[in-house]
Motif scaffolding. Sequence first.
Motif, mmCIF file in Angstrom:
data_model
loop_
_atom_site.group_PDB
_atom_site.id
_atom_site.type_symbol
_atom_site.label_atom_id
_atom_site.label_comp_id
_atom_site.label_asym_id
_atom_site.label_seq_id
_atom_site.Cartn_x
_atom_site.Cartn_y
_atom_site.Cartn_z
ATOM 1 N N UNK A 55 0.832 -1.205 0.000
ATOM 2 C CA UNK A 55 0.000 0.000 0.000
ATOM 3 C C UNK A 55 0.867 1.256 0.000
ATOM 4 N N UNK A 56 1.939 1.201 0.776
ATOM 5 C CA UNK A 56 2.803 2.371 0.887
ATOM 6 C C UNK A 56 3.419 2.745 -0.458
ATOM 7 N N UNK A 57 3.835 1.723 -1.225
ATOM 8 C CA UNK A 57 4.381 2.000 -2.561
ATOM 9 C C UNK A 57 3.413 2.852 -3.381
ATOM 10 N N UNK A 58 2.146 2.456 -3.352
ATOM 11 C CA UNK A 58 1.142 3.175 -4.144
ATOM 12 C C UNK A 58 0.902 4.570 -3.563
ATOM 13 N N UNK A 59 0.906 4.675 -2.228
ATOM 14 C CA UNK A 59 0.727 6.001 -1.611
ATOM 15 C C UNK A 59 1.847 6.946 -2.043
ATOM 16 N N UNK A 60 3.071 6.424 -2.120
ATOM 17 C CA UNK A 60 4.184 7.280 -2.558
ATOM 18 C C UNK A 60 3.945 7.743 -4.001
ATOM 19 N N UNK A 61 3.543 6.818 -4.854
ATOM 20 C CA UNK A 61 3.312 7.169 -6.267
ATOM 21 C C UNK A 61 2.235 8.244 -6.377
ATOM 22 N N UNK A 62 1.142 8.078 -5.631
ATOM 23 C CA UNK A 62 0.061 9.069 -5.664
ATOM 24 C C UNK A 62 0.563 10.427 -5.188
ATOM 25 N N UNK A 103 13.620 10.149 -8.996
ATOM 26 C CA UNK A 103 13.004 9.154 -8.124
ATOM 27 C C UNK A 103 12.234 8.184 -9.012
ATOM 28 N N UNK A 104 12.511 6.896 -8.871
ATOM 29 C CA UNK A 104 11.865 5.920 -9.763
ATOM 30 C C UNK A 104 11.035 4.909 -8.986
ATOM 31 N N UNK A 105 10.351 4.082 -9.733
ATOM 32 C CA UNK A 105 9.569 2.973 -9.199
ATOM 33 C C UNK A 105 10.417 2.098 -8.277
ATOM 34 N N UNK A 106 11.690 1.974 -8.583
ATOM 35 C CA UNK A 106 12.568 1.154 -7.732
ATOM 36 C C UNK A 106 12.690 1.761 -6.329
ATOM 37 N N UNK A 107 12.711 3.098 -6.279
ATOM 38 C CA UNK A 107 12.785 3.768 -4.974
ATOM 39 C C UNK A 107 11.504 3.568 -4.169
ATOM 40 N N UNK A 108 10.375 3.549 -4.882
ATOM 41 C CA UNK A 108 9.075 3.318 -4.231
ATOM 42 C C UNK A 108 9.023 1.933 -3.605
#
Lengths: 201, 201
Positions: B18-25, B144-149
């Motif tokens: 969930x946190x990964x997606x929260x960061x992306x948002x 900042x990339x998806x890998x960082x998320x």
Amino acid sequence: MEASTKPVLYTYFRSSCSWRVRIALALKGLAYDSAPVNLVKDGGQQLSPEFQAVNPMKQVPVLRIDGITLSQSLAIIEYLEETRPNPRILPQDPKTRAQVRMISDHIVTGIQPLQNLSVLQQMGEKKLDWAQSCISSGFEGHMVTMADLCLVPQVYNAERYKVDLTPYPTIRRINKALLELEAFQISHPSRQPDTPPELKV
Amino acid sequence: MEASTKPVLYTYFRSSCSWRVRIALALKGLAYDSAPVNLVKDGGQQLSPEFQAVNPMKQVPVLRIDGITLSQSLAIIEYLEETRPNPRILPQDPKTRAQVRMISDHIVTGIQPLQNLSVLQQMGEKKLDWAQSCISSGFEGHMVTMADLCLVPQVYNAERYKVDLTPYPTIRRINKALLELEAFQISHPSRQPDTPPELKV
């Protein structure tokens, strides 16, 4: 390494992750050289210093292509899709793409044998129908997608571990239809350069 | 559901997916409503008939957006990237994109807590350096990339399970730098609507 060199796939005939990539290469008609890595022989050839120099993560598949070295099956497949888009294995509409990726990720995150079973059981009939209805609504015709590349090796593993598939007629029907396609046949674990003679068909 | 409706994120404050997606948002500046799903309370609210109607896979995160319902964190993030490309979290060069996806997949396929540890240990110092050198060669500036998320929630889990991170100075340095960014702070498990009071900061 020149970008024009033939790609090299480090593969193990029985690895479902390797098989996914073999199907993608076959669908896209890409010739490649196989570099077999036997995950059980010699205590696991993926642990050898030679292979660790190729992939410090000690996993197959690895694809050397266009001067770079890639691991992780879906990352490899996405790269092939971006650089060799014909034929497409991801739909062009972002919503349908997302649903294909969702099913692919759901299967792929079940890497371990034990999880393989539970993932398939989780998929179940009702849930696969749900997923299929999500997808088919966005499709025109019968496109083979990244999700199919994930499904077939998963079913193969399930059969290997003697999971009873009778409760899942939809999965069996899709799997059977896909196995009629040449790309799924020539990439099959029973037909690889490193398949032991007694397992060849 | 209208495409113009505010997205709804089904989330659990402590879930790394969930946190990964929260960061992306947060990085993309997308306002959304949180629908907390407590994975431990009431025997697991994800098992309720109400939530199963949302996601038959019984997992968070789920994002309702643009009239569709998506699960699987990376599938959601790829969808956000395709439909809201600014700011980008995937580089534009296919080779560099592949390397970001490779690291993301490597982290994400380690879903289970036990695997979480082993994945981080597998990443190790030498291997992360390898991955970083793959990536940084393709980057201009500090994207900042998806890998960082994927990395930051992974490190959070490792700390939670008391993994000794002193052997991994590169991971610690990157993690620390990322946690300075607002998107990583406002999405942090300690600052969610469903964070228990005693865990809030």
